[in-house]
Design an enzyme around this catalytic site. Structure first.
Site, mmCIF file in Angstrom:
data_model
loop_
_atom_site.group_PDB
_atom_site.id
_atom_site.type_symbol
_atom_site.label_atom_id
_atom_site.label_comp_id
_atom_site.label_asym_id
_atom_site.label_seq_id
_atom_site.Cartn_x
_atom_site.Cartn_y
_atom_site.Cartn_z
ATOM 1 N N ASP A 34 -6.702 1.283 1.069
ATOM 2 C CA ASP A 34 -6.755 1.346 2.530
ATOM 3 C C ASP A 34 -8.170 0.967 2.969
ATOM 4 O OD1 ASP A 34 -8.324 3.516 1.892
ATOM 5 O OD2 ASP A 34 -7.286 4.915 3.223
ATOM 6 N N LYS A 69 0.829 -1.210 0.000
ATOM 7 C CA LYS A 69 0.000 0.000 0.000
ATOM 8 C C LYS A 69 0.863 1.259 0.000
ATOM 9 C CE LYS A 69 -2.028 1.630 3.685
ATOM 10 N NZ LYS A 69 -2.908 1.784 4.868
#
Length: 233
Positions: free
Chosen positions: A153, A135
């Site tokens: 997220d 991420k």
């Protein structure tokens, strides 16, 4: 297209169609033509540090810390010179600061030793840095270097599943689904639109469905009751 101009599409179940996905992003773009991260940074390295610090923390909290830190140390060399104990006071208000301090300092040393103090533009090199996962790498690749990546997220995971844009049971499944579902013209900014929508409109506990610009496209069954905002319908 203005925020008030809406293309009416037939309502369906399940995953959004290509036309619906196109309409969804056209509306988000009309509302926010130039979306950006809420993390404050002025270089790829500052962004990398800020995103690393943001895990399980708010952007507001990270910005408060980096406003104190970056004027003192905003390069790998300066962070390495601070060391873990020197860094901790600047980020002590952020959750998991002990672990994050160790990772950020180790990251600084690795950048100096392996990359000449520069942030690499390759995913594998980014993910090899201490404290950097997929991420974080996606955020840096997208925001600092303009790559069409998708950093998923909790907000984006929620929005992708609720709306039917890219349903998936895992973060990676949603990431892969979004890369397929988001029209190419919107892919560069899609990450920012979706995270901001999840943060301020499609909130976890009580989504603000009456003021949602994509309410009529959304597949979420448990919409918050209330009269739709005229601008959002």
């Amino acid at each position: 297209m203005s925020p008030g101009a809406r293309t009416r599409l037939p309502k369906r179940r399940g995953k959004l169609s290509r036309a619906e996905a196109e309409e969804l992003f056209a509306r988000l773009q009309a509302l926010n033509p130039k979306p950006a991260t809420e993390l404050e940074y002025s270089s790829p390295y500052e962004l990398l540090v800020a995103v690393t610090l943001s895990a399980q923390a708010t952007d507001v909290g990270v910005n408060k810390a980096t406003r104190r830190l970056f004027p003192v140390a905003n390069t790998p060399q300066a962070i390495a010179a601070l060391g873990v104990e020197g860094l901790k006071p600047y980020i002590a208000t952020i959750g998991l600061y002990n672990t994050k301090a160790a990772n950020v300092v180790a990251m600084a040393h690795q950048l100096i030793e392996q990359h000449g103090g520069e942030v690499p533009r390759e995913r594998a090199a980014l993910e090899a840095l201490p404290g950097v996962g997929r991420k974080t790498a996606n955020v840096v690749l997208n925001t600092a270097f303009g790559e069409p990546t998708m950093a998923v997220d909790t907000h984006i995971f929620r929005v992708a599943n609720r709306t039917g844009l890219a349903p998936g049971k895992t973060v990676r499944a949603v990431e892969d689904g979004l890369l397929q579902a988001v029209p190419a013209a919107y892919l560069h900014d899609a990450h920012h639109w979706l995270i901001l929508h999840g943060r301020y409109v499609c909130k976890a506990r009580k989504p603000d469905c009456p003021h949602c610009a994509i309410r009529d496209l959304c597949r979420f069954k448990d919409k918050t009751p209330g009269e739709p905002d005229p601008v959002a319908t």
